[in-house]
Design an enzyme around this catalytic site. Structure first.
Site, PDB file in Angstrom:
ATOM      1  N   SER A 109      40.502  36.565  43.139  1.00  0.00           N
ATOM      2  CA  SER A 109      41.351  37.364  43.207  1.00  0.00           C
ATOM      3  C   SER A 109      42.690  37.305  43.223  1.00  0.00           C
ATOM      4  O   SER A 109      43.187  38.386  42.073  1.00  0.00           O
ATOM      5  CB  SER A 109      40.190  39.109  43.835  1.00  0.00           C
ATOM      6  OG  SER A 109      39.079  39.262  43.876  1.00  0.00           O
ATOM      7  N   THR A 123      33.633  27.805  33.704  1.00  0.00           N
ATOM      8  CA  THR A 123      32.219  28.146  32.304  1.00  0.00           C
ATOM      9  C   THR A 123      32.659  27.145  31.452  1.00  0.00           C
ATOM     10  O   THR A 123      33.698  26.694  31.351  1.00  0.00           O
ATOM     11  CB  THR A 123      32.345  29.264  32.230  1.00  0.00           C
ATOM     12  OG1 THR A 123      32.068  30.328  33.762  1.00  0.00           O
ATOM     13  CG2 THR A 123      31.375  29.822  31.403  1.00  0.00           C
ATOM     14  N   GLU A 134      35.339  37.112  35.853  1.00  0.00           N
ATOM     15  CA  GLU A 134      36.531  38.243  35.412  1.00  0.00           C
ATOM     16  C   GLU A 134      37.038  39.293  36.001  1.00  0.00           C
ATOM     17  O   GLU A 134      37.223  40.314  34.970  1.00  0.00           O
ATOM     18  CB  GLU A 134      36.198  38.408  33.626  1.00  0.00           C
ATOM     19  CG  GLU A 134      36.074  36.619  33.126  1.00  0.00           C
ATOM     20  CD  GLU A 134      36.015  36.998  31.623  1.00  0.00           C
ATOM     21  OE1 GLU A 134      36.751  37.391  30.337  1.00  0.00           O
ATOM     22  OE2 GLU A 134      35.063  36.498  31.096  1.00  0.00           O
TER      23      GLU A 134
HETATM   24  C1  LIG Z   1      28.579  32.164  37.489  1.00  0.00           C
HETATM   25  C2  LIG Z   1      30.496  32.007  37.101  1.00  0.00           C
HETATM   26  C3  LIG Z   1      31.427  31.752  36.247  1.00  0.00           C
HETATM   27  C4  LIG Z   1      32.615  32.147  36.169  1.00  0.00           C
HETATM   28  N1  LIG Z   1      33.415  31.431  35.286  1.00  0.00           N
HETATM   29  C5  LIG Z   1      35.090  31.150  35.030  1.00  0.00           C
HETATM   30  C6  LIG Z   1      35.659  30.414  34.573  1.00  0.00           C
HETATM   31  O1  LIG Z   1      35.104  30.492  33.465  1.00  0.00           O
HETATM   32  N2  LIG Z   1      37.162  30.610  34.784  1.00  0.00           N
HETATM   33  C7  LIG Z   1      37.739  30.358  36.112  1.00  0.00           C
HETATM   34  O2  LIG Z   1      38.876  31.376  36.354  1.00  0.00           O
HETATM   35  N3  LIG Z   1      37.430  31.434  36.884  1.00  0.00           N
HETATM   36  C8  LIG Z   1      35.216  31.977  36.659  1.00  0.00           C
HETATM   37  N4  LIG Z   1      34.319  31.908  37.955  1.00  0.00           N
HETATM   38  C9  LIG Z   1      35.418  31.946  39.036  1.00  0.00           C
HETATM   39  C10 LIG Z   1      35.143  34.108  39.407  1.00  0.00           C
HETATM   40  O3  LIG Z   1      36.318  35.158  38.062  1.00  0.00           O
HETATM   41  C11 LIG Z   1      35.842  34.550  41.080  1.00  0.00           C
HETATM   42  O4  LIG Z   1      34.463  34.394  41.740  1.00  0.00           O
HETATM   43  C12 LIG Z   1      36.110  36.167  40.977  1.00  0.00           C
HETATM   44  O5  LIG Z   1      37.811  36.387  40.430  1.00  0.00           O
HETATM   45  C13 LIG Z   1      36.336  36.092  41.922  1.00  0.00           C
HETATM   46  O6  LIG Z   1      37.101  35.465  43.223  1.00  0.00           O
HETATM   47  P1  LIG Z   1      36.388  34.704  44.139  1.00  0.00           P
HETATM   48  O7  LIG Z   1      35.042  34.343  43.944  1.00  0.00           O
HETATM   49  O8  LIG Z   1      37.400  33.563  44.566  1.00  0.00           O
HETATM   50  O9  LIG Z   1      36.881  35.439  45.055  1.00  0.00           O
HETATM   51  P2  LIG Z   1      37.329  36.474  46.116  1.00  0.00           P
HETATM   52  O10 LIG Z   1      38.768  36.340  45.068  1.00  0.00           O
HETATM   53  O11 LIG Z   1      37.671  35.267  47.053  1.00  0.00           O
HETATM   54  O12 LIG Z   1      36.370  37.629  46.674  1.00  0.00           O
HETATM   55  C14 LIG Z   1      35.961  37.760  47.922  1.00  0.00           C
HETATM   56  C15 LIG Z   1      35.219  39.359  48.147  1.00  0.00           C
HETATM   57  O13 LIG Z   1      36.432  40.037  48.649  1.00  0.00           O
HETATM   58  C16 LIG Z   1      37.200  41.575  47.156  1.00  0.00           C
HETATM   59  N5  LIG Z   1      37.836  41.153  47.360  1.00  0.00           N
HETATM   60  C17 LIG Z   1      39.105  40.952  47.566  1.00  0.00           C
HETATM   61  N6  LIG Z   1      40.655  40.613  47.294  1.00  0.00           N
HETATM   62  C18 LIG Z   1      40.132  41.730  47.899  1.00  0.00           C
HETATM   63  C19 LIG Z   1      41.416  42.964  48.495  1.00  0.00           C
HETATM   64  N7  LIG Z   1      42.353  43.358  47.789  1.00  0.00           N
HETATM   65  N8  LIG Z   1      40.669  44.472  48.591  1.00  0.00           N
HETATM   66  C20 LIG Z   1      38.953  45.008  48.240  1.00  0.00           C
HETATM   67  N9  LIG Z   1      38.122  43.637  48.163  1.00  0.00           N
HETATM   68  C21 LIG Z   1      39.327  42.253  48.152  1.00  0.00           C
HETATM   69  C22 LIG Z   1      36.611  41.024  45.912  1.00  0.00           C
HETATM   70  O14 LIG Z   1      35.887  41.938  45.232  1.00  0.00           O
HETATM   71  C23 LIG Z   1      35.448  40.130  46.616  1.00  0.00           C
HETATM   72  O15 LIG Z   1      33.690  41.211  46.666  1.00  0.00           O
HETATM   73  C24 LIG Z   1      33.109  32.272  37.767  1.00  0.00           C
HETATM   74  C25 LIG Z   1      31.952  32.251  38.831  1.00  0.00           C
HETATM   75  C26 LIG Z   1      31.078  32.726  38.248  1.00  0.00           C
HETATM   76  C27 LIG Z   1      30.498  33.221  39.957  1.00  0.00           C
END
Ligand SMILES: Cc1cc2nc3c(=O)[nH]c(=O)nc-3n(C[C@H](O)[C@H](O)[C@H](O)COP(=O)(O)OP(=O)(O)OC[C@H]3O[C@@H](n4cnc5c(N)ncnc54)[C@H](O)[C@@H]3O)c2cc1C
Length: 389
Positions: A133, A160, A367
């Site tokens: 994020s 992905t 996304e």
């Molecule tokens: C099956 C799968 C396929 C994917 N495919 C791709 C891909 O092809 N390419 C790619 O680049 N990424 C991909 N992703 C990654 C996906 O986009 C990220 O998992 C997503 O953006 C969230 O990032 P994170 O997992 O690091 O969670 P984090 O950013 O660590 O967030 C953890 C939690 O905290 C919350 N949070 C974070 N900041 C704040 C804030 N300021 N205020 C309130 N809440 C907050 C989030 O909403 C979430 O609930 C994929 C993920 C999965 C699971």
């Protein structure tokens, strides 16, 4: 007058993909899912149908359609299965589209024809193990120019389509410099098999079990200077545009899953007997399915609106975030209610509704999480100052 009636071409495409999903995907996808196996044969058939080339011009072996058509295809596929739908979504919206939007004529000619025909897949590497994020703040991957080559070091998480045997290239976002204390971010294309670029084993996932998701590592990975996609330092802006479009696509996929839950429950409510009557006889079941249909319907309108604005060249950032938020909520709620209607069978993998339940959760994460969508909407309303994508 506002109209959401599909034109003839869109209607024909919807019927074709609906038939393909029902006749070709549905009978076999459960097996791939259980085995955690990537469905190469189905992807090849989708390629032959032209699905990977839908929104691209014919000069790149595309179908000359539009993004709305692509979203329609995702919606129809996800009514039956989300693993094949996300493979198409990521291959087109995240893999090929940035090459089409930002690539040089040479890069387009080199990569797009195979991608449009579904013979090869491309991936988009943004998220890192340290954060998804919080981009660009949490980004650590660097790419530094050394003569005529970029040298890439770092890692990416959850990418992905990055590790299939037909993956040809991953576009990686990396820090390529600094302006004051702000990182300068660029997009660089890394062909599969480049020395210094390694792809991990598949994650063991809760859902999307027949799709390919991997962690990537870059250690002194060298690619030619010409593999820069778009302008140096424009990677962040390109990524924001890519994600706005991608959110509309994920919204369509989510609405498709929500509708697929209704399809399954309509059928089951007419078959299953309890206390001497079909389940559909009971008003509690009718109301539950009516609520599910209402959610699927409003979800569909939300992505139709965002996609129509996008195709018309109008601003659609807020509508894309609203569609992603609304449709992923609908998918989660319908998957939960659909599973309940199936009772114990809703907890058994051979029933599609159990797959829908497992596949729905990630729609609130990938996304841009639901929280990130709210940040985008709030910012568009002038309520937040920080740029969150
Ligand atoms: C099956 C799968 C396929 C994917 N495919 C791709 C891909 O092809 N390419 C790619 O680049 N990424 C991909 N992703 C990654 C996906 O986009 C990220 O998992 C997503 O953006 C969230 O990032 P994170 O997992 O690091 O969670 P984090 O950013 O660590 O967030 C953890 C939690 O905290 C919350 N949070 C974070 N900041 C704040 C804030 N300021 N205020 C309130 N809440 C907050 C989030 O909403 C979430 O609930 C994929 C993920 C999965 C699971």
């Amino acid at each position: 007058m506002v109209s959401f009636t599909l034109n003839e071409e869109h209607e024909a495409l919807r019927s074709t993909v609906r038939e393909f999903a029902r006749d070709v995907v549905a009978p076999v996808i459960g097996g791939y899912y259980e085995r955690g196996e990537f469905p190469y044969e189905l992807v090849a058939r989708m390629g032959k149908l032209g699905l990977f080339g839908l929104p691209f011009p014919e000069e790149y072996a595309g179908m000359g359609g539009d993004y709305f058509a692509f979203c329609l295809a995702l919606h129809e596929l996800a009514r039956v299965d989300s693993s094949v739908a996300i493979t198409l979504e990521a291959g087109v919206a995240l893999g090929a589209m940035p090459i089409y939007r930002f690539g040089s004529p040479d890069q387009r000619e080199r990569w797009l024809p195979e991608l449009c025909q579904g013979e090869r897949l491309a991936a988009f590497g943004l998220t890192e193990p340290g954060g998804g994020s919080d981009i660009p703040g949490g980004m650590r991957t660097t790419a530094l120019l050394d003569g005529d080559e970029w040298v890439i070091d770092g890692s990416k998480a959850f990418i992905t389509n990055s590790g299939t045997s037909i993956t040809s290239v991953v576009t990686v976002l990396a820090i390529t410099g600094r302006t004051g204390d702000r990182p300068e971010i660029s997009a660089i294309m890394v062909p599969s098999g480049t020395p210094g670029f390694t792809v991990s084993r598949e994650y063991s996932k809760v859902g999307w079990c027949a799709s390919d998701t991997r962690e990537l590592a870059f250690s002194g990975c060298r690619v030619p200077k010409g593999n820069l996609l778009g302008q140096a330092g424009r990677g962040y802006a390109q990524f924001l545009q890519t994600l706005d479009e991608g959110r509309v696509a994920i919204a369509a996929l989510s609405a498709g899953l929500a509708q697929g839950c209704v399809d399954e429950c309509q059928r089951y409510a007419g078959e299953r007997v309890a206390f001497g009557h079909q389940l559909g006889h009971y008003q509690a079941t009718q109301f539950r399915i009516a609520d599910m249909e209402a959610r699927a319907h409003t979800a569909r309108l939300a992505w139709y609106d965002a996609a129509a604005r996008m195709v018309a060249g109008e601003p659609f950032k807020k509508e894309a975030a609203i569609a992603k938020l609304t449709c992923s909520n609908a998918a989660m709620d319908n998957a939960r209610d659909g599973t309940q209607i199936f009772g114990g069978y809703g907890f058994v993998n051979e029933f599609p509704v159990a797959r829908f339940y497992r596949d729905a959760k990630v729609l609130e994460i990938g996304e841009g999480t639901s929280e990130v969508q709210r940040m985008v909407i709030a910012r568009q309303l002038g309520l937040a100052k920080r740029d969150t994508g």
